[in-house]
Design an enzyme around this catalytic site. Structure first.
Site, PDB file in Angstrom:
ATOM      1  N   SER A  12       0.822  -1.222   0.177  1.00 30.51           N
ATOM      2  CA  SER A  12      -0.042  -0.154  -0.047  1.00 30.51           C
ATOM      3  C   SER A  12       0.772   1.200   0.096  1.00 30.51           C
ATOM      4  O   SER A  12       0.256   2.214  -0.378  1.00 30.51           O
ATOM      5  CB  SER A  12      -0.834  -0.019   1.080  1.00 30.51           C
TER       6      SER A  12
ATOM      7  N   ASP B 144      -4.311   7.967   7.890  1.00 29.88           N
ATOM      8  CA  ASP B 144      -5.004   7.072   8.580  1.00 29.88           C
ATOM      9  C   ASP B 144      -4.174   6.347   9.550  1.00 29.88           C
ATOM     10  O   ASP B 144      -3.092   6.723   9.956  1.00 29.88           O
ATOM     11  CB  ASP B 144      -5.904   6.126   7.601  1.00 29.88           C
TER      12      ASP B 144
ATOM     13  N   HIS C  68      -0.687   4.964   7.093  1.00 34.12           N
ATOM     14  CA  HIS C  68      -0.257   5.602   5.962  1.00 34.12           C
ATOM     15  C   HIS C  68      -0.268   7.126   5.979  1.00 34.12           C
ATOM     16  O   HIS C  68      -1.041   7.760   6.686  1.00 34.12           O
ATOM     17  CB  HIS C  68      -1.103   5.332   4.700  1.00 34.12           C
TER      18      HIS C  68
END
Length: 348
Positions: free
Chosen positions: A43, A324, A327
């Site tokens: 991610s 978040d 990240h």
């Protein structure tokens, strides 16, 4: 709270699956400037590979800063891939899932990174691990979607951000066992790097592990006030082994073509300073994320059956380092990248 629970709580996990069809690339080659960027990982690098039904990265408020709507990036805006591409003078490469979007889209390379993945299987085999991601690349190479010349004029970015360790602990692995598991993860990463290297890219950039103990999933236990040193000690062991593995690979090939991108140092520097190197951005509470779930088990992007938001978003994402629980924001990534830019450009 037990340490094992703590560790499991901070890793980024998303149940994701791959999709897509095939196209053929438009080839450019130059001996001077890199012409393409190929990306493998998770991610921290994913720009839209995860199926829309399966990840919050396709839900509001993700993407509010860039491109203005959710687009599969695990941030409010740009991620590491975007900054590396920009410093190479390239457009961000197309996500593998969108590879049939036309020949023009393929000219800057391709991104095979899937949020939530690792070097081993992380989520009940639902996600393509790094070996499978490299298989996807090899298939396109074998089908002449990309040529040897494309690869030789390319740079490769590889990220590994901790999902293997989360999966290990979720499957019943112990903290004591981590000491033996970390070398297995790094060894597999080194095998992946060697395999990528055999395709002949000009340069390979591999990200060191960020300070996992500083992710909001961990720091929420101290009201976002302090990092978990135990976690960060384990991360430093991973990074030490990674540097040794990369030095060995560079020595083996007699080409100094693999570079470790020190995300640990850069994250730590920004978090300590509470700003970027130019002092333009201020992160007043750098460990506190901009977007947080408002109930137990809720996360950024969660909604109830009626579509009511189960999260809150800060008024200005630029003032937050983290977006978040795992990240960085676009501003966070920019600050991290600003610290790394000069050494990376010298390497290129």
């Amino acid at each position: 709270m037990e340490l094992s629970t703590l560790i499991v709580s901070f890793f980024c996990f998303c149940s994701l699956i791959t999709s897509g069809a095939l196209g053929s690339a438009h080839h450019h080659h130059s001996r001077g400037h890199p012409t393409k960027l190929f990306v493998f990982g998770d991610s921290y690098a994913d720009t839209g590979n995860v199926r829309k039904a399966l990840a919050n990265s396709w839900k509001a408020p993700y993407g509010i800063t860039f491109p203005g709507k959710p687009a599969g990036r695990f941030s409010d805006g740009r991620v590491l891939t975007d900054y590396v591409a920009k410093s190479l003078g390239l457009k961000t490469p197309v996500a593998y899932a969108w590879r049939d979007a036309g020949v023009k889209k393929l000219r800057y390379g391709m991104n095979f990174a899937f949020g939530g993945s690792g070097v081993f299987d992380t989520l009940a085999d639902l996600l393509p691990n790094m070996t499978t991601q490299i298989d996807f690349f090899e298939n396109l190479f074998n089908e002449s979607v990309y040529t040897k010349w494309d690869v030789q004029s390319s740079v490769v970015l590889v990220t590994l951000s901790g999902n293997d360790y989360a999966a290990y602990l979720e499957k019943g692995g112990t903290i004591q066992g981590l000491q033996g598991f970390i070398p297995r993860v790094v060894n597999q990463l080194a095998l992946n790097l060697r395999r990528i290297s055999e395709f002949g890219p000009r340069k390979i950039v591999v990200a060191a592990l960020q300070p996992l103990g500083c992710l909001p999933r961990m720091t929420q236990l101290t009201s976002f006030q302090q990092c978990n040193d135990t976690e960060n000690t384990a991360v430093q062991f991973h990074n030490l082994l990674l540097r040794q593995a990369v030095a060995g690979l560079n020595n083996e090939t007699r080409r100094n073509h693999i570079f470790v991108l020190d995300l640990y140092d850069s994250f730590t520097t920004v978090l300590d300073r509470k700003n970027d190197t130019k002092g333009k951005l201020k992160f007043e509470s750098p460990l506190k994320p901009c977007c947080v779930g408002t109930c137990a088990g809720c996360s950024c992007g969660s909604v109830d059956a009626k579509g009511t938001k189960l999260y809150t978003v800060c008024s200005d994402p630029k003032s937050s380092f983290f977006w978040d629980s795992s990240h960085p924001t676009q501003a966070g990534w920019r600050a991290v990248y600003t610290n790394l830019k000069s050494t990376l450009e010298q390497f290129f």
